[in-house]
Design an enzyme around this catalytic site. Structure first.
Site, PDB file in Angstrom:
ATOM      1  N   CYS A  80      71.738 -39.940   9.253  1.00  0.00           N
ATOM      2  CA  CYS A  80      73.062 -39.319   9.175  1.00  0.00           C
ATOM      3  C   CYS A  80      73.310 -38.400  10.379  1.00  0.00           C
ATOM      4  CB  CYS A  80      73.247 -38.610   7.843  1.00  0.00           C
ATOM      5  SG  CYS A  80      74.977 -38.215   7.476  1.00  0.00           S
ATOM      6  N   HIS A 110      72.231 -42.554   4.108  1.00  0.00           N
ATOM      7  CA  HIS A 110      71.091 -41.785   3.608  1.00  0.00           C
ATOM      8  C   HIS A 110      70.144 -42.703   2.839  1.00  0.00           C
ATOM      9  CE1 HIS A 110      72.270 -37.542   4.428  1.00  0.00           C
ATOM     10  NE2 HIS A 110      73.481 -38.074   4.467  1.00  0.00           N
ATOM     11  N   GLU A 141      67.119 -42.043   2.072  1.00  0.00           N
ATOM     12  CA  GLU A 141      66.142 -41.264   1.306  1.00  0.00           C
ATOM     13  C   GLU A 141      66.557 -41.020  -0.139  1.00  0.00           C
ATOM     14  OE1 GLU A 141      69.147 -38.196   2.302  1.00  0.00           O
ATOM     15  OE2 GLU A 141      68.303 -39.913   3.364  1.00  0.00           O
TER      16      GLU A 141
END
Length: 275
Positions: A134, A242, A244
């Site tokens: 990001c 993202h 994660e």
């Protein structure tokens, strides 16, 4: 009596922190999601890299970080709600030096800009694996001289890139739109697909990359969603989304973190051989 458990070899990576100004007090912070995804799906061990106030000159800050990164095997540039100040990456002294307006919650984080600018410089000198997420993805482009659109809404594109604040945080990180994976690129070789569904929580963005940077995935409106550096065979890759957040259930995210960790282990082995 049993002997010690055999632990597989793990790389050690630096992960960038962000600056938070709360009740007039400066704090460095990092969401646990990054650490969890890196440690579980890399797997790697993480060292948090603190932000920079700009009290020291650029050259001194870079010199100190050279000593730190010489002990690491990779670099992760995390995301954050704040926007980049390209002047920091352009090396403008006004932006590098400490200022009263350095930190504006959810708007500006020059201490993080200084950190990312300096550690990227060192990581590229060392030809170290880099993963940008990001904000970190945007930093990778701006560091090479790429332009950054400050407000994608002003472009009037068909894709909504910012999150919906009216839904719970976990839902904000669900897939929001598709991206077309560039044929023949590194991402295509990893996922083996021509399109991915990704989450989207950003106001700034890029629609063109500078020399030495290759687009790896593009949204329908032309906003670039993944990139790689072309000057090295080392893993130096970034994504606008993202991976994660839902890594526990997303195969593409797990492949991404595993590929980064593998590259860090290769880098670690080369450094040991040359020591």
């Amino acid at each position: 009596m049993t002997g010690p458990l055999h632990e597989p070899r793990r790389a050690v990576v630096g992960v960038t922190a962000n600056r938070q100004l709360l009740d007039g007090v400066h704090r460095d912070r990092l969401r646990r999601r990054y650490i969890e995804a890196l440690e579980r799906h890399g797997p790697v061990e993480c060292v948090i890299l603190p932000t920079l106030d700009g009290d020291l000159p650029w050259e001194v800050s870079v010199s100190r970080l050279r000593r730190v990164l010489a002990r690491l095997d990779g670099l992760v540039l995390t995301g954050d709600e704040s926007n980049l100040d390209p002047a920091v990456f352009a090396g403008e002294q006004r932006a590098w030096s400490r200022g009263a307006d350095d930190v504006i919650p959810e708007a500006r984080d020059r201490p993080r800009d200084r950190l990312s600018s300096a550690v990227l410089t060192v990581a590229l000198e060392l030809d170290m694996p880099v993963l940008g997420i990001c904000r970190g993805f945007q930093e990778m482009s701006v560091h090479r001289g790429g332009a950054l659109h400050a407000d994608l809404k002003a472009l009037g594109g068909a894709v909504v890139h910012s999150e919906n604040p009216d839904v719970p945080r976990d839902q904000q990180y669900l897939p929001a739109h598709g991206v077309r994976v560039a044929a023949g690129g590194w991402l295509a070789s990893l996922v083996g697909e021509v399109e991915l569904q990704v989450n989207s929580l950003h106001n700034q963005g890029i629609t063109a990359v500078p020399p030495g940077v290759r687009p790896e995935a593009v949204a329908q409106d032309g906003v670039i969603e993944a990139l790689s550096y072309t000057a090295s065979d080392t893993f130096q890759f970034g994504v606008q989304w993202h991976p994660e957040w839902h890594a526990a259930n997303d195969a593409t995210s797990q492949k991404l973190f595993k590929a980064f960790a593998d590259a860090c282990l290769v880098y670690q082995a080369k450094e040991r051989e040359s020591a």
